[in-house]
Design a protein around this motif. Sequence first.
Motif, mmCIF file in Angstrom:
data_model
loop_
_atom_site.group_PDB
_atom_site.id
_atom_site.type_symbol
_atom_site.label_atom_id
_atom_site.label_comp_id
_atom_site.label_asym_id
_atom_site.label_seq_id
_atom_site.Cartn_x
_atom_site.Cartn_y
_atom_site.Cartn_z
ATOM 1 N N ILE B 73 -51.875 27.893 107.704
ATOM 2 C CA ILE B 73 -50.437 28.219 107.647
ATOM 3 C C ILE B 73 -49.703 28.408 106.247
ATOM 4 C CG2 ILE B 73 -48.066 27.780 108.786
ATOM 5 C CD1 ILE B 73 -49.519 26.088 111.039
ATOM 6 N N SER B 74 -49.130 29.622 106.139
ATOM 7 C CA SER B 74 -48.398 29.401 104.969
ATOM 8 C C SER B 74 -47.112 30.181 105.013
ATOM 9 C CB SER B 74 -49.156 30.166 103.910
ATOM 10 O OG SER B 74 -49.072 31.444 103.923
ATOM 11 N N ALA B 75 -45.958 29.538 104.539
ATOM 12 C CA ALA B 75 -44.512 30.212 104.710
ATOM 13 C C ALA B 75 -43.847 29.305 103.502
ATOM 14 C CB ALA B 75 -43.947 29.958 106.012
ATOM 15 N N GLY B 76 -43.251 30.151 102.582
ATOM 16 C CA GLY B 76 -42.744 29.242 101.401
ATOM 17 C C GLY B 76 -43.450 28.252 100.853
ATOM 18 N N SER B 77 -42.930 27.171 100.703
ATOM 19 C CA SER B 77 -43.932 26.052 100.015
ATOM 20 C C SER B 77 -44.630 25.386 101.187
ATOM 21 C CB SER B 77 -42.952 25.059 99.464
ATOM 22 O OG SER B 77 -42.145 24.514 100.556
ATOM 23 N N LEU B 78 -44.781 25.871 102.275
ATOM 24 C CA LEU B 78 -45.394 25.117 103.460
ATOM 25 C C LEU B 78 -47.033 25.917 103.283
ATOM 26 C CD1 LEU B 78 -46.076 23.501 105.986
ATOM 27 C CD2 LEU B 78 -45.397 25.367 107.289
ATOM 28 N N ASP B 79 -47.804 25.287 102.863
ATOM 29 C CA ASP B 79 -49.343 25.792 102.788
ATOM 30 C C ASP B 79 -50.196 25.013 103.260
ATOM 31 O OD1 ASP B 79 -51.391 27.752 101.930
ATOM 32 O OD2 ASP B 79 -51.259 26.730 99.796
ATOM 33 N N PHE B 194 -43.687 16.637 105.167
ATOM 34 C CA PHE B 194 -43.775 17.957 104.363
ATOM 35 C C PHE B 194 -42.307 18.082 103.823
ATOM 36 C CE2 PHE B 194 -41.733 22.260 104.479
ATOM 37 C CZ PHE B 194 -42.963 22.905 103.395
ATOM 38 N N SER B 195 -41.217 17.640 104.443
ATOM 39 C CA SER B 195 -39.976 17.926 103.895
ATOM 40 C C SER B 195 -39.763 16.958 102.634
ATOM 41 C CB SER B 195 -38.689 17.352 104.804
ATOM 42 O OG SER B 195 -38.720 16.283 105.236
ATOM 43 N N LEU B 197 -42.390 15.485 100.838
ATOM 44 C CA LEU B 197 -43.358 15.446 99.774
ATOM 45 C C LEU B 197 -44.056 17.069 99.293
ATOM 46 C CD1 LEU B 197 -45.399 12.426 101.206
ATOM 47 C CD2 LEU B 197 -43.872 12.357 99.080
ATOM 48 N N GLY B 198 -43.555 17.901 100.512
ATOM 49 C CA GLY B 198 -43.987 19.305 100.348
ATOM 50 C C GLY B 198 -45.639 19.429 100.658
ATOM 51 N N THR B 199 -46.237 18.510 101.203
ATOM 52 C CA THR B 199 -47.461 18.715 101.535
ATOM 53 C C THR B 199 -48.050 17.599 102.676
ATOM 54 O OG1 THR B 199 -49.769 18.389 100.795
ATOM 55 C CG2 THR B 199 -48.171 16.829 99.888
ATOM 56 N N THR B 200 -48.808 18.058 103.273
ATOM 57 C CA THR B 200 -49.338 17.249 104.441
ATOM 58 C C THR B 200 -51.035 16.811 104.311
ATOM 59 O OG1 THR B 200 -50.007 19.132 106.035
ATOM 60 C CG2 THR B 200 -47.803 18.061 106.136
#
Lengths: 530, 626, 99, 509
Positions: B73-79, B194-195, B197-200
Motif C-alpha cells: 500500500i502506498s499513499a502519501g507518506s504511507l508506504d 503511522f501517525s 512515526l510514519g511507519t509500521t
Amino acid sequence: MNTFDAPTIEYFTVSPILIVLGVATLGVLIEAFVPRGRRYLVQVVLSLVGLLAAIVTTVIVFNRLNPGAKTPKGGKVVAMGALAADGPALFCWLLILVLAVLSVLLFAERHLEGGVTSFAGQAAALPGTEAEREASTKGLEHTEVFPLLMFAVAGMLMFPAAIVLLAVCVALEVLSLPLYLLCGLARRRRLLSQEAAMKYFLLGAFSSGFFVYGIALVYGYSGSMEFAEIAEAVSAQTGSEGLLLGGIALMAVGLLFKVGAVPFHNWTPDVYQGAPTAVTAFMAASTKVAAFGALLRLFYVAFGANRTEWLPMIWIVAILTMVVGSVLALTQTDIKRLLAYSSIAHAGFILTGFLGIRSLNVVPGGSLTGISAVLFYLTTYAFTTIAAFALVTVVRDGGGEATSLARWQGLGKESPLVAGLFAFLLLAMAGIPLTSGFTGKWAVFAAALSAGAWPVVIVAVLASAVAAYFYVKVIVLMFFSEPIGEGPSVTNPSVLTGSVIAVGVAATLLLGIVPGSLIDLLGRVGVFIR
Amino acid sequence: MPADGLLAASWLLIALPLAGAAVLLLGGRRTDRWGHLLGTATVVASFVIGLLCTFQLAGLEEKSVGVDLFTFISAGSLDVRAGLLYDPLSAVFVLLITGVGSLIHIYSIGYMAHDPGRRRFFAYLNLFIAAMLLLVLGNSFVALYVGWEGVGLASYLLIAFWYTRPAAATAAKKAFIMNRVGDVGLTLAIFLMFSQLGTTSYSGVFGSVGTLAGGTVTALGLLLLLGACGKSGQFPLQAWLPDAMEGPTPVSALIHAATMVTAGVYLIVRSQFIFEYTSDARLAVAIIGTITLLMGAWIGCAKDDIKKVLAGSTMSQIGYMILAAGLGVFGYAFAIFHLLMHGFFKANMFLGAGSVMHGTNDDVNMRHYGALRKAMPVTFITFAMGYLAIIGFPGFDGFWSKDKIIETALSQNLTLGLCALLGAGVTGFYMTRLMLLTFFTKERWEPDVHPHESPKVMTVPLMVLAALSLLGGLVLLNDWIVTFLSPVTGEAPHEDPPLPALAISAIAVIVVAIGVALAWFLVGKREVSRTAPEKVSVFTAAGRNDLYGDAFNDLVIVEPGKSFTGGLAAFDRGTVDGGFEGTGRALSGLSGALRLAQNGFVRSYALSLLAGAALVLLALVVVNLA
Amino acid sequence: MTLTWYLVLAAILFTIGAVGVLVRRNAIVVFMCVELMLNSVNLTLVTFARAHGTVDGQIMAFFVMVVAAAEVVVGLAIIMSIYRTRRSASVDDANLLKY
Amino acid sequence: MNSSWLTLLLLLPIAGSMVLAVLPARTSAAVVKQSALAISVLTLALAIALAIGYQAGGGYDYSVDVDWIKLFGAHYALGLDGIGLTLVLLTVILTPVVMLASWNDGDTGRWGPKGFFAWVLALEGLSIGVFAATDVFLFYVFFEATLIPVYFLVAGYGGPARVRAAVKFLLFSLAGGLVMLASVIGIYVETAKSSDGPTYLISELQHFDFGTSVGRWMFVGFFIAFAIKAPMFPVHTWLPDTTESATPGTSVLLVSVLDKIGTFGMIRFCLELFPEASRWATPVVVVLAIISILYGAFMAIGSNNIPRLIAYTSVSHFGFIVLGIFVMNSQGLSGANLYMFNHGLSTAALFLVSGFMISRRGSALISDYGGVEKVAPVLAGLFLVSGLSSLSLPGLSPFVSELMVMVGAFVHSPWAAAFAVPAIVLAAIYILWMYQRVMTGPVREGVVGMPDLNVREVSSLAPLLVLIVVLGFYPKPLLAVINPSVQHTMSEVGKSDPQPKVTEGEAAK
C-alpha cells in the motif's frame, strides 16, 4: 385648412398582425358565404396560409434586427408609438404564430371524433335534444372556431408588443373574448364546457375590470398612456405615489390572472378541464406567451424604475404560485386538471425568471437576462404542453377523451408509444436534463439567482421536487398499474395531431440537448426598446 | 540485512501451503482422493524449508534477514511494503508451526478419514498454516495484521467445520467477533504508529519509538495488549476459547492450543521495543496474564468435557506466557520458551484427547470415560507424557519452562509470582483430575462404546509429540534458547532471585504435588458418577459457566445491543424514514385540504381574485412604507 | 369639488361593482356588476383626462365602452347557452368543475 | 487537442441500448441478451485499452472540450483522471458481470429481456458520462439522466413493492439533484460576473474564487445531493427500500456504480471547487460519516432481509468513503477512491450471490434459510468470500482501502478513527451472523433440494472474486493511477499531509 398629417404606420413591420386579423375577418366572411360543406377545408387552409405568411413576414422583420450581430438593433417603435417591434416582441410573435399553426392543426383534427372536429356541431343546440342529434348526424361543425382562433392570435400578437396602455387593453380583450367562446364549444361534455366558458368569462371580465382600473390609475399618476412617458414619470417620481401603487397592483392583477398565478389561478383548472382539449392546448401554450410577454414589457419598461417596490410582491406571488400549483397537483385525478395545476406551477417558475430583472449596466453583454430566460422558458414550456394536451386527445374511451387518471392506468401496455411520449413530456415538465424542461428551469433559476432572488429559487427548487412526484405518479400509472376494466384505448389521430405531437416532442428534445442557438439568440435580442 | 540463499526464497514457506489451500478449494471434489496428501505434503515441505532457513540463519553473523517483496500500500507518506523478516523469533515460530503443523496434518489423515469434508478440512488447515506463517514472518505490523486476520478466518472456518451443528457455527462466529474486538486495539495501534512515526515496519518503529511521549507509548502498548487478548483468549476477551472446542480436535490442537492462540504472545514479544519504553503497559500485560492464568485454571477444574478442560488449561498456560512477556526483558525469552514447550505438550494432549474421542464415538464427557489406559495404551502413555509436562514434573519440558516463569515473576513482582505459583498448583489438580477420570478409575463407558487404540497414522504423531514433551526442555541447555532469541528479546541484566533457583523449583514442585494429591483424594479415591452432580459449590458452578464470561457479555453487551439495534430499526423506520414519508403525507394532506378551496363556485373564485388584489396592493404598500 | 371627489365616487362605484360580483348569484346581474366596474373606470379616466388636460383618458374611456359592448356580446351568448341548457342563470348552479 | 475516445466509450453502450430498444418484437430473447453482452464486453475492451494507454499524472487524459451552450458557459468536456478512470473501469467491469448474472432476470419484467438489457446499457453509457465529465453542467446532465434507467429498471423488474421503491428512489434523487441544481446555477451566476464570462469547466472553476459565504452555500447544495446519492445518514432510507425491491443486478448497478457518483462528486466538486467550504464543513461531515458508519452497521445487524442488510452495510461503507474524503489527506483520499472501487466489487458479489440464492428459495428473509451450505456448498463458499470482503478481511481488496481510510482518519483525528474502528467488529457481526443463520445449521425446509450455482452464475462472479483477491494483495495498479490524482486534489484543496513526528522513510527497505 389644416394640413392632414397622415399617420405613419409601418405596414410591413406590423404585417403579421394585419395578416392574422385579415384572415380572421375573411374567415367570418367565409362563414357567411361559403357553403357549409366546404367551409372546413377553406377555413383550415386559409388559417394555415395566413399564419405561415405571418410567420414569413415576422422572420423577415426579425432579421432586420440583425440578431446575428453582437449588439443587434433594438427594434423600433411603430404605428405612431402604439407598438414596439423589438426583439422580445418579435420573438413572441414568432412563437405565438408557430403555436397557432399547431393549434390550427389540433382544431382541424377530425379522425378522433369519427370524421368531425371535436367542437360542437351546433353550439346553440341543447345537449341531449333532437336538434343536437340532428346536428351530429348531419356531421355539422363549428368552423367559426378558426376565425375565433385567428382573432385571439391577433390579440396575442398585439399584447406583448403594445407600448400604449390603450393598445394593451384592446389586445387583452381581443385575445380574451374569442377564447371565452372557444371554451364553450366542446362537442362532448357540453355542460362542463359551457360551465368552463362561463367561469372563464365572468372571471376574465372581472379581472379586466381591475386591469382597466389599474390603467386609469397609472394614467392618473403619469398623465400618459405611453410606457416611455410612464417610465419617465416613475423614475422622476412625479405625482401621487398612491395612484402608482394602486395602478401597478391592479394591472398586475389583470395580467397575473391571465398567466394563472396564485391567488388568481382558480379559473385555470376548471377552464382547462372543461374546455375542448385543443382549445386548452392553445390557451395553455399561447396565452402564457402573450401574457408573460406583456407582463415583462409593462413591468420592465413602464415600471422598471421602481422595481424595488414591486419586486417583493412578485416574490410572494411567485412563491405562492409554485407552491400551490405543485401541492394541489398532488391529489388530482383528472389528467387535464393535473396539467392545469402543473401549468400554474410553471407560471410560478416563469415568474421566478421574471424576478431576474437587473439594470442593464450590471449585466455583462450577451449574458442571460430575465427577459431572455423567461422567453426561453416560455418556448420550452409551450411546445411541451401543447404536445402533452395533443396526446391527451388521443387517449379515449366510449365517452370521448378519457381524461380521468384512473382510465390512464395501463396505458403503457395499450400503447407504448403514446405512453412513452407522454412520459417523456412529463419528465420534461419535471425538469429532467436532456429535455427542454431542464434547460428552461436552468435559465429562469439562473436569471433569478443572478438578481439575488435566492430565496425564491430555493422555494422553486423544493417545489420542483414536489412537482416531480406527481409527474412520476402519472408515469407509474401508465406503465406499472394494471388497467381497470377494459382499459384505455388509443385512437390513431390523423397526421394533423400527429405532427403537433411530433413537433412538440422534437422541440422538447432539441431544446434540451442543443438549446445553444436559441438561447444565444435570446441573449442577443432579449432587450426591450424604450 | 537482505536475504540470500534459501532465505531469499522464504516466501515459499507461505506460498506452498497457500497454494495447497487454493488447489484444494478451487479443485473441488476432483481433489477429494488425494487432497489430504497434498495438504500434508505442502506443510511438510514448508517445515523442511523452515528448518534449512533456520540453519542458514543460525550460521549468519547478523541474525535478522529481510526479504523485500513488493509495495503493498502506498499513499502519501504511507508506504507499506510487503516483506518478510526472518530472525530467531520468527524462526522459532516457523519451526513450531510447520513442525507441529506437519504432525497434526499427518494425524488428521487418520482422524478425518471418514469425514466427507476431509479435503475441505485440509484446505482450511493449509490456509491456516499459510496465514500463521505470514503472521510470524511479516516484517511490519500491517503484514502481521494480514496474517492475524488470516488465522482468524482459518480458525473461523475450522471451528465451524461441522457447520450443520448450530453450536459449531455459533462458536465460530463468536470467536471471530471477539477476535475482532481485539483487532480494534491492534488496528488503532497501527494507526497510532503511522501517525506518530510514519511507519509500521518493525525496524522503523524500533528505530524511532524512543522519541515518542511516554503516554503515547503506553497507549500503544495497551492497544497491542488488547489485540493480544483477543487472539490469545486472555481476559477480558477469553470467552470464545472454550467454545472454539466445537471444531475438530486436530484444530483445537493446532490452532487453539499450539499456535494461533499464542500469537498474542508473539505480538507482545515482537513489540518488545515498544513495551521496553512503558513499564505501565508491561505491568498491565503481566496482570492480564496472571488473571487469565488463574481463570483458566479455575475453569479447567470444573469442566467435565475433556476438550474444555484442555481449553481452560490453554488459557491458563497462555496466561503464563503473557505474564512472562509482561515481565519485560527478563521474561520475553521465557515466554517464547514456554510457548514452544506448551506447543508440544498441549498439542500432544489435544491429539491424545482426539484419539480418546476417536475410540469412544466422539464422546467428550470425561464422566463417560474411565480406565481407558488398558484399551488405549499408546494414547495413554503419550498423554501421560504431556500430563507430566504440563504439571511441571521435573525433567519434562513444562517443568523447565514454567519454572523459569515462576522464578522470574517472583523476582520481579512477588504478588504475581505467588499467583503464578498458585496457578501451578491448580494445574496439578485439574490435570490430575483429567488423567484420573479418563485413564484410571472405573469404566463408565456408554453401552455401545468399544474403546480401541487409534491407527498408526494417529499414534505416530502422538509419539513424536510425547518425545518432544519429554525432551523439549533440552533447548534450555546452556540457555541456548535464550541466547538464540536474544537478538530479538534483548539480554536481561543479571539479577539475583529472592531465593535460590533450586529452592523456587522445589517449592513449585511441592505446590504441584499438593494439587495432584488433592485430585487424588477428591477424584481418584471416590466413586465418580456418570452424571455431573447438580449441587456444587459456587466455585464449581462459576467454573462450569466459564466464570460467567458469557453471562456477563450477554448482560452487558449482547442484550443491550439487541435492544439497541431493535430500537434503532424502529427509529430508522419511524423517525428518519417516517420523517420523509411523513413530509410526503403531509403534503398530500395539505393538497387534499387546499383542494377543497377550489369549490367550483365562480363567486368564491372572484373572492379569491379580490383577496389577491388586496394582497398585491398590501404588499406594494408595505414595501413602499418600509 | 376637487379631483378627489370624482375619484372617490369612481372608487365607490368600482367597489360596489366588485362586491356585486361577489354577492349576486344571477349571471346577468354579476355581469352587470362588471359593467358597473368598467363604468367607474370610465369616470376615473375622464377625471384624470381633465386633470391632466390630455385627451388620452377620454379616448380610453371610449375604448372601454367598446370593450364593454364586446364583452356583453360574448358574455350574453355564453350565459344564454348555459341558461338554455341548465334552465338556470344562477352562477352557483354551475359547479361541476371543482377540486 | 480533442480526443474522441471517451465520446466513443460512452456512446457505444447508449447506441447499443437504442439498437436493442428498436429491435423487432419477435427477436428471440437469446439474441437480445447475447448482443447486449457483446456490446458491454466491447465497451469493457475499449475501456481497458484506454486504461492501458492512460498517461498517469495529476491531470486529465483523453480530454475533449467543445462549446455546448455558450450563454450558460456549458461545455461538452470529457476527460479521465485517476479517480474517474477507476470508476469508469468499475462501471464497465460490472455491466457485463451484471448482464451475465441477470441473464434471466429480465424475462418476467415489464418489458422483457429487451427492455432490461437496453436500460442496463443506457445506464452504463450515462454512468461513464458522469465519471468522465469535466464540466459541471455536463456532469449534472448525466447525473440526473442516470436516474431514468434506474427508475425503470427498479419499477419494471423486481419485487412486489418495486414501483413504490422506484418512486422513492427517484424522488430522493431528484430532490437532491434539484438542490444541487441551485448550486450549479450559482456557479453560473458567480462566474458570469467575472470578465471571462460564465464557465462550467472544472479546470477553470478550480481557480475561481467564489468568496467565502457563497462558496459555502454552494458547497452545501452539492453536498446534500451527494449525501443523498451516496447515501449517508439521515438521507439513506431510500436505499434499503430500493434494494429490497430491485433485482440483484439492478441493485449492483445502483449501489456499486451509481451511488459512487455521490462520493465521486464530493471529491470532484465539493473538495476541488469549494476547498474553503470543504474545510469549513469537515467537522460536521466527519461526524455524519462516522454516524453513517456505525448506524449502517447497526441497522445491518438488525436486518432480517438480505438485500436490506446489504444496503445498510453500504450505508456503513459509504460512511467510510466519505470519512476518507473529508479527512483530506493522502491516505484518506486515496483510500476513499480505492474504497469506491473495492466496495463496488464486493457489494456486487454479495448482491449477486445472495440474489442467486433468493431466486432459488423465493424469499429474501434470513429467517427462511438455514443449512444452505449443506445443499449448495459452492454458493455458500462464494457467499462467504463476498461477505468476508465486505467485512474487509485482509487479503481481500476492501481491506486495503478500509485500512487506508482509517489511517487517514487517524492522522486527521485519532477520535474519528477510534469511533470508526469499532465498525470492523460490527461488520463481522452482521456478515457472520447472517452467514450463520443462512448457511449453517440443519438444512431447513424449503432449502432442501436447492440447486447449487450453475456455470453461468459462477462465471459471472468469478471476475469479481478474482479481482477482489488480486487487488487484496496487489492494489498497486489502481493506487498508481489514483495517487497522482489525489495529490492534485489535495493541492486544489490546499491541504498537505501532516508530517509524523518522526520523519523517517520506511526503514525496512
